[in-house]
Design a protein around this motif. Structure first.
Motif, PDB file in Angstrom:
ATOM      1  N   GLU A 221      -5.321 -53.287 -17.873  1.00 24.68           N
ATOM      2  CA  GLU A 221      -5.935 -54.627 -17.417  1.00 24.68           C
ATOM      3  C   GLU A 221      -7.477 -54.345 -17.532  1.00 24.68           C
ATOM      4  N   ASP A 222      -8.095 -55.087 -18.391  1.00 22.66           N
ATOM      5  CA  ASP A 222      -9.709 -55.227 -18.278  1.00 22.66           C
ATOM      6  C   ASP A 222     -10.399 -56.225 -17.390  1.00 22.66           C
ATOM      7  N   ILE A 223     -11.085 -55.679 -16.379  1.00 23.06           N
ATOM      8  CA  ILE A 223     -11.781 -56.530 -15.461  1.00 23.06           C
ATOM      9  C   ILE A 223     -13.505 -56.376 -15.913  1.00 23.06           C
ATOM     10  N   TYR A 224     -14.027 -57.438 -16.245  1.00 22.04           N
ATOM     11  CA  TYR A 224     -15.568 -57.356 -16.556  1.00 22.04           C
ATOM     12  C   TYR A 224     -16.405 -57.800 -15.483  1.00 22.04           C
ATOM     13  N   PHE A 225     -17.503 -56.823 -14.987  1.00 20.65           N
ATOM     14  CA  PHE A 225     -18.409 -57.213 -14.078  1.00 20.65           C
ATOM     15  C   PHE A 225     -19.756 -57.479 -14.785  1.00 20.65           C
ATOM     16  N   ARG A 226     -20.584 -58.615 -14.364  1.00 26.21           N
ATOM     17  CA  ARG A 226     -21.947 -58.750 -14.597  1.00 26.21           C
ATOM     18  C   ARG A 226     -23.038 -58.113 -13.713  1.00 26.21           C
ATOM     19  N   VAL A 227     -23.456 -56.953 -14.070  1.00 22.73           N
ATOM     20  CA  VAL A 227     -24.440 -56.285 -13.074  1.00 22.73           C
ATOM     21  C   VAL A 227     -25.710 -56.230 -13.301  1.00 22.73           C
ATOM     22  N   ASP A 228     -26.490 -55.538 -12.300  1.00 24.25           N
ATOM     23  CA  ASP A 228     -28.144 -55.700 -12.731  1.00 24.25           C
ATOM     24  C   ASP A 228     -28.406 -54.644 -13.789  1.00 24.25           C
ATOM     25  N   PRO A 229     -29.551 -54.960 -14.706  1.00 18.53           N
ATOM     26  CA  PRO A 229     -29.758 -54.648 -15.777  1.00 18.53           C
ATOM     27  C   PRO A 229     -30.108 -52.910 -15.438  1.00 18.53           C
ATOM     28  N   ASP A 230     -29.943 -52.010 -16.504  1.00 19.78           N
ATOM     29  CA  ASP A 230     -30.042 -50.694 -16.192  1.00 19.78           C
ATOM     30  C   ASP A 230     -31.296 -50.357 -16.396  1.00 19.78           C
ATOM     31  N   VAL A 231     -31.729 -49.216 -15.304  1.00 18.29           N
ATOM     32  CA  VAL A 231     -33.112 -48.726 -15.612  1.00 18.29           C
ATOM     33  C   VAL A 231     -32.655 -47.298 -15.690  1.00 18.29           C
TER      34      VAL A 231
END
Length: 223
Positions: free
Chosen positions: A94-104
């Motif tokens: 089951e795929d759960i997607y999160f929007r996260v802070d941009p990578d550095v």
């Protein structure tokens, strides 16, 4: 004698801090379907699970950090970033997607926890917990499992694709059969804890490296 005792305590404490920051680092040098590491994790049925790890990469494409597969269930637990600001956590396919802070460009500290009884899924990155989710699938994970770093398993222990491979450095991969508390996770992610996994222990666990993966011993993270 009192001053000597204080000096020895300070010296030993300093050595302990240096030892705590010393890490084994796995270097994945290139895009490939042949470079990966298999962790020899304890085979237990997991009612709860926590996975924590550190990663360092310049990748701008999707890739697999941690892949746990079971027979007939290739994504039993998958940590799969989509740079620059999305990540997929898969539990029992089951795929759960999160929007996260941009990578550095820096070391990234990632922890995932899951409870089969409630379906509660938590994602922590660099000490920040993102909004919690609940999975619909509550099946236990394990006991027979294949744990792979650097590739995404489309079959038990294999089925790799170079377009999903990790390129960069991985370290401090630990796995527990319980949900770590927020306090423990924050301490772990800030290098203030020497807590090690009881399903896989980075300090003493065994693994098999394949392809051109390099194992760098006694490397140090910046304090």
């Amino acid at each position: 004698m009192k001053f000597l005792f204080i000096f020895l305590c300070l010296f030993i404490g300093s050595c302990h801090v240096q030892e705590a920051t010393a890490k084994t680092i796995m270097l994945f040098p290139k895009t490939s379907y042949t470079d990966y590491v298999t962790l020899h994790a304890a085979g237990k049925a997991l009612h709860q699970v926590t996975v924590c790890m550190r990663s360092y990469t310049e990748l701008t494409r999707e890739h697999s950090l941690f892949s746990l597969a079971m027979h007939r269930k290739d994504n039993a637990l998958l940590i799969y970033p989509y740079p620059p600001n999305k990540i997929c956590i898969s539990i029992n396919n089951e795929d759960i997607y999160f929007r996260v802070d941009p990578d550095v460009l820096d070391w990234k500290h990632t922890c995932v926890t899951w409870n089969a009884a409630t379906g509660l899924l938590q994602l922590w990155i660099n000490g920040k917990r993102y909004p919690r989710r609940v999975t619909t699938n509550r099946s236990l994970i394990g006991p027979v499992m294949s744990v792979v770093l650097g590739q995404e398993q489309d079959s038990f222990g294999g089925g790799f694709s170079s377009g999903q491979s990790f390129v960069g450095e991985l370290s401090d991969v630990n796995m527990w059969n319980y949900v770590l508390s927020p306090k423990a996770i924050r301490a772990y992610l800030s290098n203030k804890s020497s807590l090690c996994g009881n399903i896989y222990n980075w300090a003493s666990g065994t693994y098999t490296a394949k392809g051109d993966v390099s194992i760098l011993k006694h490397q140090y993270f910046p304090l």
